[in-house]
Design a protein around this motif. Structure first.
Motif, mmCIF file in Angstrom:
data_model
loop_
_atom_site.group_PDB
_atom_site.id
_atom_site.type_symbol
_atom_site.label_atom_id
_atom_site.label_comp_id
_atom_site.label_asym_id
_atom_site.label_seq_id
_atom_site.Cartn_x
_atom_site.Cartn_y
_atom_site.Cartn_z
ATOM 1 N N VAL A 121 0.886 -1.456 -0.145
ATOM 2 C CA VAL A 121 0.298 -0.339 0.331
ATOM 3 C C VAL A 121 0.940 1.191 -0.346
ATOM 4 C CG1 VAL A 121 -1.427 1.327 1.758
ATOM 5 C CG2 VAL A 121 -1.886 -1.288 0.766
ATOM 6 N N LEU A 122 1.855 0.643 0.640
ATOM 7 C CA LEU A 122 3.293 2.958 0.895
ATOM 8 C C LEU A 122 3.626 2.853 -0.735
ATOM 9 C CD1 LEU A 122 4.648 4.317 2.524
ATOM 10 C CD2 LEU A 122 5.993 2.562 2.925
ATOM 11 N N LEU A 123 4.121 1.745 -0.905
ATOM 12 C CA LEU A 123 4.472 1.237 -2.044
ATOM 13 C C LEU A 123 3.521 2.428 -3.881
ATOM 14 C CD1 LEU A 123 7.068 -1.882 -3.241
ATOM 15 C CD2 LEU A 123 6.993 1.035 -3.550
ATOM 16 N N GLU A 124 2.166 2.070 -3.678
ATOM 17 C CA GLU A 124 1.613 2.359 -4.788
ATOM 18 C C GLU A 124 1.098 3.888 -4.192
ATOM 19 O OE1 GLU A 124 0.475 0.992 -7.364
ATOM 20 O OE2 GLU A 124 0.929 -0.850 -6.748
ATOM 21 N N ARG A 125 0.788 4.242 -2.639
ATOM 22 C CA ARG A 125 0.102 5.784 -2.550
ATOM 23 C C ARG A 125 1.556 6.154 -2.497
ATOM 24 N NH1 ARG A 125 -2.393 7.011 2.772
ATOM 25 N NH2 ARG A 125 -3.989 5.207 2.240
ATOM 26 N N LEU A 126 2.918 5.993 -2.833
ATOM 27 C CA LEU A 126 4.042 7.299 -3.130
ATOM 28 C C LEU A 126 4.058 7.032 -3.823
ATOM 29 C CD1 LEU A 126 6.090 6.977 0.611
ATOM 30 C CD2 LEU A 126 4.528 8.890 -0.270
ATOM 31 N N ALA A 127 4.048 6.132 -5.366
ATOM 32 C CA ALA A 127 4.659 5.935 -6.645
ATOM 33 C C ALA A 127 2.970 6.571 -7.340
ATOM 34 C CB ALA A 127 4.377 4.682 -6.710
ATOM 35 N N GLY A 128 1.794 6.602 -6.703
ATOM 36 C CA GLY A 128 1.016 8.177 -7.258
ATOM 37 C C GLY A 128 1.768 8.938 -6.846
ATOM 38 N N ILE A 129 1.792 9.694 -6.156
ATOM 39 C CA ILE A 129 2.760 11.394 -5.264
ATOM 40 C C ILE A 129 3.923 11.890 -6.562
ATOM 41 C CG2 ILE A 129 3.515 12.328 -3.680
ATOM 42 C CD1 ILE A 129 2.097 11.051 -1.375
ATOM 43 N N TRP A 130 4.897 10.938 -7.168
ATOM 44 C CA TRP A 130 5.906 11.026 -7.785
ATOM 45 C C TRP A 130 5.741 10.118 -9.483
ATOM 46 C CZ3 TRP A 130 7.248 10.870 -2.819
ATOM 47 C CH2 TRP A 130 7.918 12.149 -2.481
ATOM 48 N N GLY A 131 4.441 10.282 -9.420
ATOM 49 C CA GLY A 131 3.856 10.011 -10.893
ATOM 50 C C GLY A 131 4.935 8.609 -11.773
ATOM 51 N N VAL A 132 5.007 7.973 -10.237
ATOM 52 C CA VAL A 132 5.834 6.294 -11.647
ATOM 53 C C VAL A 132 4.415 5.124 -11.193
ATOM 54 C CG1 VAL A 132 8.258 7.417 -10.814
ATOM 55 C CG2 VAL A 132 7.548 6.433 -9.484
ATOM 56 N N THR A 133 4.726 3.991 -11.767
ATOM 57 C CA THR A 133 4.124 3.036 -11.032
ATOM 58 C C THR A 133 5.359 2.151 -9.941
ATOM 59 O OG1 THR A 133 5.461 1.817 -12.599
ATOM 60 C CG2 THR A 133 4.035 2.385 -13.200
ATOM 61 N N SER A 134 4.906 1.428 -8.897
ATOM 62 C CA SER A 134 5.003 0.782 -8.222
ATOM 63 C C SER A 134 6.370 -0.470 -8.511
ATOM 64 C CB SER A 134 4.397 -0.352 -6.747
ATOM 65 O OG SER A 134 3.940 -0.644 -7.649
ATOM 66 N N ALA A 135 6.021 -1.122 -9.866
ATOM 67 C CA ALA A 135 6.719 -1.535 -10.292
ATOM 68 C C ALA A 135 8.177 -0.862 -10.793
ATOM 69 C CB ALA A 135 6.530 -2.865 -12.011
ATOM 70 N N GLU A 136 7.774 0.179 -11.634
ATOM 71 C CA GLU A 136 8.853 0.979 -11.784
ATOM 72 C C GLU A 136 10.184 1.465 -10.451
ATOM 73 O OE1 GLU A 136 8.801 4.408 -15.018
ATOM 74 O OE2 GLU A 136 7.215 4.500 -13.537
ATOM 75 N N ILE A 137 9.341 1.465 -9.288
ATOM 76 C CA ILE A 137 10.490 1.607 -7.983
ATOM 77 C C ILE A 137 10.508 0.527 -7.731
ATOM 78 C CG2 ILE A 137 9.479 2.308 -5.779
ATOM 79 C CD1 ILE A 137 7.605 3.912 -5.996
ATOM 80 N N ARG A 138 10.201 -0.697 -7.733
ATOM 81 C CA ARG A 138 10.948 -2.229 -7.716
ATOM 82 C C ARG A 138 12.243 -2.211 -8.791
ATOM 83 N NH1 ARG A 138 5.585 -3.448 -6.502
ATOM 84 N NH2 ARG A 138 5.277 -4.602 -8.614
ATOM 85 N N SER A 139 11.738 -1.696 -9.977
ATOM 86 C CA SER A 139 12.921 -2.015 -10.416
ATOM 87 C C SER A 139 14.734 -2.194 -10.615
ATOM 88 C CB SER A 139 12.338 -1.344 -12.177
ATOM 89 O OG SER A 139 12.859 -0.207 -12.031
ATOM 90 N N GLY A 140 14.393 -0.988 -10.160
ATOM 91 C CA GLY A 140 15.923 -0.488 -9.395
ATOM 92 C C GLY A 140 16.469 0.711 -10.415
ATOM 93 N N SER A 141 15.121 0.653 -11.135
ATOM 94 C CA SER A 141 15.736 2.059 -11.855
ATOM 95 C C SER A 141 16.314 2.785 -11.217
ATOM 96 C CB SER A 141 14.594 2.309 -13.263
ATOM 97 O OG SER A 141 14.191 3.601 -13.078
ATOM 98 N N ARG A 142 17.407 4.206 -12.491
ATOM 99 C CA ARG A 142 17.641 5.319 -11.578
ATOM 100 C C ARG A 142 17.689 6.303 -12.127
ATOM 101 N NH1 ARG A 142 23.868 3.428 -12.597
ATOM 102 N NH2 ARG A 142 24.236 4.777 -11.240
ATOM 103 N N ARG A 143 16.280 5.799 -12.821
ATOM 104 C CA ARG A 143 15.235 7.463 -13.630
ATOM 105 C C ARG A 143 15.573 8.398 -12.599
ATOM 106 N NH1 ARG A 143 10.350 9.160 -15.679
ATOM 107 N NH2 ARG A 143 9.605 7.069 -14.154
ATOM 108 N N ARG A 144 15.319 9.560 -12.376
ATOM 109 C CA ARG A 144 15.671 10.577 -11.393
ATOM 110 C C ARG A 144 14.222 10.389 -10.180
ATOM 111 N NH1 ARG A 144 18.626 15.829 -10.906
ATOM 112 N NH2 ARG A 144 17.568 16.260 -8.465
ATOM 113 N N THR A 145 12.708 10.708 -10.334
ATOM 114 C CA THR A 145 12.121 10.408 -9.927
ATOM 115 C C THR A 145 11.593 9.547 -8.995
ATOM 116 O OG1 THR A 145 10.707 11.827 -11.633
ATOM 117 C CG2 THR A 145 9.078 10.718 -10.609
ATOM 118 N N THR A 146 12.127 8.083 -10.113
ATOM 119 C CA THR A 146 11.984 6.624 -9.961
ATOM 120 C C THR A 146 12.887 6.511 -8.215
ATOM 121 O OG1 THR A 146 11.397 5.614 -12.175
ATOM 122 C CG2 THR A 146 12.339 4.723 -10.106
ATOM 123 N N THR A 147 14.033 7.057 -8.777
ATOM 124 C CA THR A 147 14.492 7.021 -7.524
ATOM 125 C C THR A 147 14.468 7.664 -6.272
ATOM 126 O OG1 THR A 147 16.635 8.938 -7.741
ATOM 127 C CG2 THR A 147 17.140 6.656 -8.553
#
Length: 103
Positions: free
Chosen positions: A12-38
């Motif tokens: 739930v935390l992942l989903e909520r903060l992903a929405g606030i930052w405009g990314v998906t929870s999958a992006e956050i978990r992917s290890g992406s180094r894109r600025r918004t994702t990090t």
């Protein structure tokens, strides 16, 4: 602590903060180094460890990074949360209530 309950709250935390930052929870978990994702990952790490009391190892597993990355991300994540007016302690309490009510 209930591991399944912790997983639900982290999800739930992942989903909520992903929405606030405009990314998906999958992006956050992917290890992406894109600025918004990090930034989103750092915010989740900070909220999970400081607001929910999740161990750095457990947070690392949920976010797809190593525990050292979580330790480094916490201070930055707290700054990012503060800049958006998000209190990690209040967020943690709200999430725990939400997950408990939806059991």
């Amino acid at each position: 602590r209930d591991p399944a309950g912790t997983d639900r709250v982290l999800s739930v935390l992942l989903e909520r903060l992903a929405g606030i930052w405009g990314v998906t929870s999958a992006e956050i978990r992917s290890g992406s180094r894109r600025r918004t994702t990090t930034q989103a990952r750092a915010a989740v790490a900070a909220a999970a460890v400081t607001g929910l009391g999740v161990s750095t190892t457990r947070a690392a597993r949920a976010l797809g990074v190593g525990p050292a990355a979580i330790c480094q991300a916490i201070a930055h994540g707290l700054e990012l949360l503060q800049a958006r007016g998000i209190n990690p302690d209040r967020l943690g309490k709200d999430l725990l209530k939400t997950v408990k009510l939806n059991k």
